[in-house]
Scaffold this motif. Structure first.
Motif, PDB file in Angstrom:
ATOM      1  N   MET A 121       0.865  -1.089   0.190  1.00  0.00           N
ATOM      2  CA  MET A 121      -0.350  -0.100  -0.741  1.00  0.00           C
ATOM      3  C   MET A 121       0.799   1.330   0.109  1.00  0.00           C
ATOM      4  O   MET A 121       1.904   1.471   0.343  1.00  0.00           O
ATOM      5  CB  MET A 121      -1.007   0.020   0.694  1.00  0.00           C
ATOM      6  CG  MET A 121      -1.837  -1.357   1.192  1.00  0.00           C
ATOM      7  SD  MET A 121      -2.922  -1.273   2.951  1.00  0.00           S
ATOM      8  CE  MET A 121      -1.732  -1.097   4.119  1.00  0.00           C
ATOM      9  N   LEU A 122       0.353   2.060  -1.011  1.00  0.00           N
ATOM     10  CA  LEU A 122       1.085   3.638  -0.705  1.00  0.00           C
ATOM     11  C   LEU A 122       0.794   4.438   1.100  1.00  0.00           C
ATOM     12  O   LEU A 122       1.343   5.297   0.712  1.00  0.00           O
ATOM     13  CB  LEU A 122       0.433   4.637  -1.815  1.00  0.00           C
ATOM     14  CG  LEU A 122       1.162   4.079  -2.961  1.00  0.00           C
ATOM     15  CD1 LEU A 122       0.141   4.793  -4.394  1.00  0.00           C
ATOM     16  CD2 LEU A 122       1.894   3.671  -3.312  1.00  0.00           C
ATOM     17  N   ASP A 157       4.079  10.047  -4.929  1.00  0.00           N
ATOM     18  CA  ASP A 157       3.317  10.621  -6.686  1.00  0.00           C
ATOM     19  C   ASP A 157       4.419   9.802  -7.264  1.00  0.00           C
ATOM     20  O   ASP A 157       2.979  10.204  -8.338  1.00  0.00           O
ATOM     21  CB  ASP A 157       3.883  12.409  -6.372  1.00  0.00           C
ATOM     22  CG  ASP A 157       3.559  12.882  -5.375  1.00  0.00           C
ATOM     23  OD1 ASP A 157       2.361  12.827  -4.521  1.00  0.00           O
ATOM     24  OD2 ASP A 157       3.747  13.951  -4.771  1.00  0.00           O
ATOM     25  N   VAL A 158       5.384   9.630  -6.984  1.00  0.00           N
ATOM     26  CA  VAL A 158       6.579   8.991  -7.796  1.00  0.00           C
ATOM     27  C   VAL A 158       5.016   7.530  -8.914  1.00  0.00           C
ATOM     28  O   VAL A 158       4.655   7.294  -9.077  1.00  0.00           O
ATOM     29  CB  VAL A 158       7.629   8.266  -8.318  1.00  0.00           C
ATOM     30  CG1 VAL A 158       8.447   7.913  -9.222  1.00  0.00           C
ATOM     31  CG2 VAL A 158       8.107  10.066  -8.429  1.00  0.00           C
ATOM     32  N   LEU A 187       3.585   5.992 -11.661  1.00  0.00           N
ATOM     33  CA  LEU A 187       3.522   4.814 -12.324  1.00  0.00           C
ATOM     34  C   LEU A 187       2.184   3.666 -12.072  1.00  0.00           C
ATOM     35  O   LEU A 187       1.922   2.179 -13.522  1.00  0.00           O
ATOM     36  CB  LEU A 187       4.835   3.733 -11.287  1.00  0.00           C
ATOM     37  CG  LEU A 187       6.164   4.303 -11.420  1.00  0.00           C
ATOM     38  CD1 LEU A 187       7.381   3.768 -10.721  1.00  0.00           C
ATOM     39  CD2 LEU A 187       6.597   4.195 -13.385  1.00  0.00           C
ATOM     40  N   ILE A 188       1.651   3.451 -11.187  1.00  0.00           N
ATOM     41  CA  ILE A 188       0.778   2.792 -10.541  1.00  0.00           C
ATOM     42  C   ILE A 188      -0.417   2.762 -12.170  1.00  0.00           C
ATOM     43  O   ILE A 188      -0.822   1.953 -12.849  1.00  0.00           O
ATOM     44  CB  ILE A 188       0.278   2.670  -9.954  1.00  0.00           C
ATOM     45  CG1 ILE A 188       0.778   2.188  -8.686  1.00  0.00           C
ATOM     46  CG2 ILE A 188      -2.012   2.147  -9.923  1.00  0.00           C
ATOM     47  CD1 ILE A 188       0.745   2.218  -7.228  1.00  0.00           C
ATOM     48  N   MET A 189      -0.532   4.063 -12.437  1.00  0.00           N
ATOM     49  CA  MET A 189      -1.638   4.831 -13.195  1.00  0.00           C
ATOM     50  C   MET A 189      -0.980   4.888 -14.858  1.00  0.00           C
ATOM     51  O   MET A 189      -2.373   3.931 -15.578  1.00  0.00           O
ATOM     52  CB  MET A 189      -2.282   5.818 -13.035  1.00  0.00           C
ATOM     53  CG  MET A 189      -2.306   6.959 -11.959  1.00  0.00           C
ATOM     54  SD  MET A 189      -3.118   8.423 -11.744  1.00  0.00           S
ATOM     55  CE  MET A 189      -3.359   9.161 -13.040  1.00  0.00           C
ATOM     56  N   ALA A 190       0.098   5.011 -14.702  1.00  0.00           N
ATOM     57  CA  ALA A 190       0.494   4.445 -15.952  1.00  0.00           C
ATOM     58  C   ALA A 190       0.332   2.545 -16.616  1.00  0.00           C
ATOM     59  O   ALA A 190       0.292   2.707 -17.362  1.00  0.00           O
ATOM     60  CB  ALA A 190       1.725   5.048 -16.404  1.00  0.00           C
ATOM     61  N   GLU A 191       0.677   2.097 -15.700  1.00  0.00           N
ATOM     62  CA  GLU A 191       0.709   0.603 -15.667  1.00  0.00           C
ATOM     63  C   GLU A 191      -0.462   0.237 -15.903  1.00  0.00           C
ATOM     64  O   GLU A 191      -1.006  -0.624 -16.748  1.00  0.00           O
ATOM     65  CB  GLU A 191       1.127   0.014 -14.858  1.00  0.00           C
ATOM     66  CG  GLU A 191       1.489  -1.555 -14.918  1.00  0.00           C
ATOM     67  CD  GLU A 191       2.115  -2.435 -15.812  1.00  0.00           C
ATOM     68  OE1 GLU A 191       2.283  -3.727 -16.012  1.00  0.00           O
ATOM     69  OE2 GLU A 191       3.541  -1.656 -16.466  1.00  0.00           O
ATOM     70  N   ARG A 192      -1.482   0.484 -15.566  1.00  0.00           N
ATOM     71  CA  ARG A 192      -3.587   0.300 -15.436  1.00  0.00           C
ATOM     72  C   ARG A 192      -3.660   0.429 -16.682  1.00  0.00           C
ATOM     73  O   ARG A 192      -4.844   0.191 -17.278  1.00  0.00           O
ATOM     74  CB  ARG A 192      -4.073   1.527 -14.452  1.00  0.00           C
ATOM     75  CG  ARG A 192      -3.302   0.347 -13.325  1.00  0.00           C
ATOM     76  CD  ARG A 192      -4.410   0.569 -11.931  1.00  0.00           C
ATOM     77  NE  ARG A 192      -4.124  -0.341 -10.498  1.00  0.00           N
ATOM     78  CZ  ARG A 192      -4.228   0.181  -9.620  1.00  0.00           C
ATOM     79  NH1 ARG A 192      -4.955   1.830  -9.049  1.00  0.00           N
ATOM     80  NH2 ARG A 192      -4.239  -0.445  -8.856  1.00  0.00           N
ATOM     81  N   SER A 193      -2.987   1.417 -17.389  1.00  0.00           N
ATOM     82  CA  SER A 193      -3.726   2.586 -19.036  1.00  0.00           C
ATOM     83  C   SER A 193      -3.261   1.775 -19.751  1.00  0.00           C
ATOM     84  O   SER A 193      -3.500   1.514 -20.854  1.00  0.00           O
ATOM     85  CB  SER A 193      -3.173   3.492 -19.211  1.00  0.00           C
ATOM     86  OG  SER A 193      -1.696   3.635 -19.255  1.00  0.00           O
ATOM     87  N   THR A 205      12.968  -3.468 -15.437  1.00  0.00           N
ATOM     88  CA  THR A 205      14.251  -3.696 -15.286  1.00  0.00           C
ATOM     89  C   THR A 205      15.170  -2.486 -14.452  1.00  0.00           C
ATOM     90  O   THR A 205      16.134  -2.784 -14.247  1.00  0.00           O
ATOM     91  CB  THR A 205      14.725  -4.802 -16.410  1.00  0.00           C
ATOM     92  OG1 THR A 205      13.206  -5.644 -16.587  1.00  0.00           O
ATOM     93  CG2 THR A 205      16.253  -5.434 -16.050  1.00  0.00           C
ATOM     94  N   SER A 206      14.405  -1.286 -15.206  1.00  0.00           N
ATOM     95  CA  SER A 206      15.800  -0.620 -14.822  1.00  0.00           C
ATOM     96  C   SER A 206      15.068   0.120 -13.694  1.00  0.00           C
ATOM     97  O   SER A 206      16.142  -0.135 -12.897  1.00  0.00           O
ATOM     98  CB  SER A 206      15.460   0.572 -15.344  1.00  0.00           C
ATOM     99  OG  SER A 206      16.341   1.541 -15.775  1.00  0.00           O
ATOM    100  N   ILE A 207      14.310  -0.072 -13.632  1.00  0.00           N
ATOM    101  CA  ILE A 207      14.122   0.197 -11.715  1.00  0.00           C
ATOM    102  C   ILE A 207      14.284  -0.611 -10.425  1.00  0.00           C
ATOM    103  O   ILE A 207      14.473  -0.415  -9.671  1.00  0.00           O
ATOM    104  CB  ILE A 207      12.770   0.523 -11.521  1.00  0.00           C
ATOM    105  CG1 ILE A 207      11.487   1.731 -12.800  1.00  0.00           C
ATOM    106  CG2 ILE A 207      11.705   0.868 -10.545  1.00  0.00           C
ATOM    107  CD1 ILE A 207      10.316   1.912 -12.831  1.00  0.00           C
TER     108      ILE A 207
END
Length: 153
Positions: free
Chosen positions: A74-75, A84-85, A89-95, A104-106
């Motif tokens: 959980m956040l 925020d980051v 990332l979660i929103m981007a992955e869900r879209s 891999t980089s992260i």
């Protein structure tokens, strides 16, 4: 045996792990033992407030009891940039799935910053992650040292 697929299974697991009898749980909830048993066997459905009271009585997080979410999933409690980051990332992955190279980089960055963290995810590291960590820098500090021929005469 309980599968931990629903809140009743998780409540029973927590109660047994903490060695809380059904009678003691009922007392903590100011209820009758048969009333609590009906919740746990699914013959009666408690309200959301009652489930939260049960989480408190069992000393577990309500999000874990109701949804199986562990604190590290959980956040809540994160501040500033981290929150925020991660939300972005979660929103981007869900879209739409983000490229594997990004993850891999992260993961490689996290391992460099927190080498004692042995578990980043429940899966094996992405292919090539070990190679990323073993790559020598393309440029070394000696590349910036003046060469004997470039020194002022």
């Amino acid at each position: 045996m309980h599968s931990n697929n629903n809140w009743r299974d998780r409540a029973t697991m927590a109660r047994k792990a903490k060695r809380i009898t059904l009678d003691a749980l009922a007392e903590r909830l100011d209820m009758s033992t048969p009333g609590v048993q009906k919740w746990l066997d699914g013959t009666r459905q408690p309200s959301v407030d009652d489930v939260n009271r049960m989480a408190h009585a069992l000393k577990v997080l309500p999000a874990w009891l109701t949804h199986g979410l562990e604190p590290e999933d959980m956040l809540d409690g994160l501040q500033g940039k981290a929150r925020d980051v991660l939300r972005a990332l979660i929103m981007a992955e869900r879209s739409g799935p983000l490229p594997d190279a990004l993850w891999t980089s992260i993961e490689a960055t996290l391992r460099l910053v927190r080498p004692q963290s042995t578990t980043i995810s429940s899966t094996q590291p992405a292919p090539g992650i070990q190679n990323l960590l073993e790559v020598k820098p393309a440029v070394s500090t000696s590349d910036f040292a003046p060469s004997p021929t470039s020194r002022a005469k």
